[in-house]
Design a protein around this motif. Sequence first.
Motif, mmCIF file in Angstrom:
data_model
loop_
_atom_site.group_PDB
_atom_site.id
_atom_site.type_symbol
_atom_site.label_atom_id
_atom_site.label_comp_id
_atom_site.label_asym_id
_atom_site.label_seq_id
_atom_site.Cartn_x
_atom_site.Cartn_y
_atom_site.Cartn_z
ATOM 1 N N SER A 128 -5.083 -0.417 -6.945
ATOM 2 C CA SER A 128 -4.314 -0.602 -5.717
ATOM 3 C C SER A 128 -3.148 -1.564 -5.922
ATOM 4 N N TYR A 129 -2.387 -1.732 -4.884
ATOM 5 C CA TYR A 129 -1.263 -2.669 -4.918
ATOM 6 C C TYR A 129 -1.741 -4.091 -5.201
ATOM 7 N N VAL A 130 -2.974 -4.421 -4.838
ATOM 8 C CA VAL A 130 -3.537 -5.743 -5.137
ATOM 9 C C VAL A 130 -3.629 -5.920 -6.656
ATOM 10 N N ASP A 131 -4.068 -4.879 -7.344
ATOM 11 C CA ASP A 131 -4.164 -4.922 -8.806
ATOM 12 C C ASP A 131 -2.772 -5.009 -9.434
ATOM 13 N N ASP B 291 6.211 1.380 -14.729
ATOM 14 C CA ASP B 291 5.690 0.066 -14.345
ATOM 15 C C ASP B 291 4.752 -0.481 -15.431
ATOM 16 N N LEU B 292 3.908 0.375 -15.973
ATOM 17 C CA LEU B 292 3.032 -0.067 -17.069
ATOM 18 C C LEU B 292 3.855 -0.439 -18.299
ATOM 19 N N ASN B 293 4.918 0.305 -18.572
ATOM 20 C CA ASN B 293 5.791 -0.040 -19.701
ATOM 21 C C ASN B 293 6.435 -1.409 -19.491
ATOM 22 N N ARG B 294 6.854 -1.704 -18.258
ATOM 23 C CA ARG B 294 7.451 -3.011 -17.961
ATOM 24 C C ARG B 294 6.425 -4.127 -18.152
ATOM 25 N N VAL B 295 5.214 -3.922 -17.666
ATOM 26 C CA VAL B 295 4.162 -4.922 -17.820
ATOM 27 C C VAL B 295 3.882 -5.174 -19.305
ATOM 28 N N GLU B 296 3.829 -4.121 -20.076
ATOM 29 C CA GLU B 296 3.557 -4.283 -21.516
ATOM 30 C C GLU B 296 4.741 -4.966 -22.213
ATOM 31 N N ASN B 297 5.947 -4.632 -21.835
ATOM 32 C CA ASN B 297 7.116 -5.314 -22.397
ATOM 33 C C ASN B 297 7.028 -6.801 -22.090
ATOM 34 N N ASN B 298 6.747 -7.133 -20.846
ATOM 35 C CA ASN B 298 6.678 -8.543 -20.457
ATOM 36 C C ASN B 298 5.504 -9.255 -21.130
ATOM 37 N N THR B 299 4.419 -8.535 -21.380
ATOM 38 C CA THR B 299 3.299 -9.112 -22.123
ATOM 39 C C THR B 299 3.755 -9.494 -23.527
ATOM 40 N N GLU B 300 4.543 -8.638 -24.141
ATOM 41 C CA GLU B 300 5.053 -8.919 -25.491
ATOM 42 C C GLU B 300 5.993 -10.123 -25.491
ATOM 43 N N VAL B 301 6.817 -10.245 -24.460
ATOM 44 C CA VAL B 301 7.713 -11.405 -24.347
ATOM 45 C C VAL B 301 6.901 -12.685 -24.231
ATOM 46 N N ILE C 138 0.114 9.095 -20.125
ATOM 47 C CA ILE C 138 -0.333 7.888 -19.447
ATOM 48 C C ILE C 138 -1.860 7.882 -19.416
ATOM 49 N N GLU C 139 -2.436 6.944 -20.122
ATOM 50 C CA GLU C 139 -3.875 6.764 -20.147
ATOM 51 C C GLU C 139 -4.151 5.569 -19.251
ATOM 52 N N PHE C 140 -4.986 5.720 -18.277
ATOM 53 C CA PHE C 140 -5.039 4.688 -17.255
ATOM 54 C C PHE C 140 -6.128 3.639 -17.463
ATOM 55 N N ALA C 141 -7.400 4.001 -17.419
ATOM 56 C CA ALA C 141 -8.466 2.992 -17.528
ATOM 57 C C ALA C 141 -8.386 2.253 -18.856
ATOM 58 N N ASP C 142 -8.179 2.986 -19.956
ATOM 59 C CA ASP C 142 -8.066 2.337 -21.263
ATOM 60 C C ASP C 142 -6.899 1.363 -21.297
ATOM 61 N N SER C 143 -5.765 1.789 -20.761
ATOM 62 C CA SER C 143 -4.588 0.913 -20.736
ATOM 63 C C SER C 143 -4.826 -0.320 -19.887
ATOM 64 N N LEU C 144 -5.407 -0.133 -18.719
ATOM 65 C CA LEU C 144 -5.635 -1.277 -17.841
ATOM 66 C C LEU C 144 -6.576 -2.293 -18.479
ATOM 67 N N LYS D 32 0.813 -1.214 0.000
ATOM 68 C CA LYS D 32 0.000 0.000 0.000
ATOM 69 C C LYS D 32 0.847 1.264 0.000
ATOM 70 N N ASP D 33 2.120 1.156 0.307
ATOM 71 C CA ASP D 33 2.998 2.320 0.353
ATOM 72 C C ASP D 33 3.740 2.574 -0.956
ATOM 73 N N ASP D 34 3.544 1.708 -1.949
ATOM 74 C CA ASP D 34 4.230 1.857 -3.240
ATOM 75 C C ASP D 34 3.407 2.709 -4.203
ATOM 76 N N TYR D 35 4.102 3.262 -5.181
ATOM 77 C CA TYR D 35 3.456 4.070 -6.219
ATOM 78 C C TYR D 35 3.668 3.417 -7.567
ATOM 79 N N TYR D 36 2.600 3.181 -8.277
ATOM 80 C CA TYR D 36 2.644 2.592 -9.614
ATOM 81 C C TYR D 36 2.695 3.737 -10.609
ATOM 82 N N ASN D 37 3.617 3.677 -11.565
ATOM 83 C CA ASN D 37 3.729 4.780 -12.506
ATOM 84 C C ASN D 37 3.870 4.286 -13.946
ATOM 85 N N PHE D 38 4.134 5.192 -14.852
ATOM 86 C CA PHE D 38 4.209 4.866 -16.272
ATOM 87 C C PHE D 38 5.290 3.845 -16.575
#
Length: 132
Positions: free
Chosen positions: A94-97, A20-30, A55-61, A12-18
């Motif tokens: 949230s951090y759960v997501d 992190d989304l780039n890393r997730v998308e890179n790993n999705t491509e792998v 950074i577009e959030f709901a659409d990206s998620l 809950k103390d972490d911050y998710y940012n652009f």
Amino acid sequence: MKWMPPKIDWSKDDYYNFEDLNRVENNTEVVEELVKLFETIPKLEIIKDRDILSIEFADSLNRIENNIDILGKRRELPGWIPNKLDWEYNQKFSYVDANRLERNLKILYEYYKKNSSMFKYCGMSTCGEEVI
């Protein structure tokens, strides 16, 4: 493209940012490339060049979780958490997501990476004692 170690201990103390989304998308491509070794899947739309200004959030998620769902729906893998496919604007992320995104991709990566290393021997180069 190269697998980037995921962060799977979000709190809950972490911050998710652009980044992190780039890393997730890179790993999705792998993972997409690994899955394609075994079966035909639709080409996924992947965006890996976000910055602080774009950074577009709901659409990206929705797109990201749908991509992960496409990659994982063919298998029942231990530890898999169902994806959330109905993000709306102003909905709390949230951090759960964050943990779900990263862990599901890690599960897929480990499964397909292990199988792809065996595929090279059993499906392409040798079969039993004879070289094909």
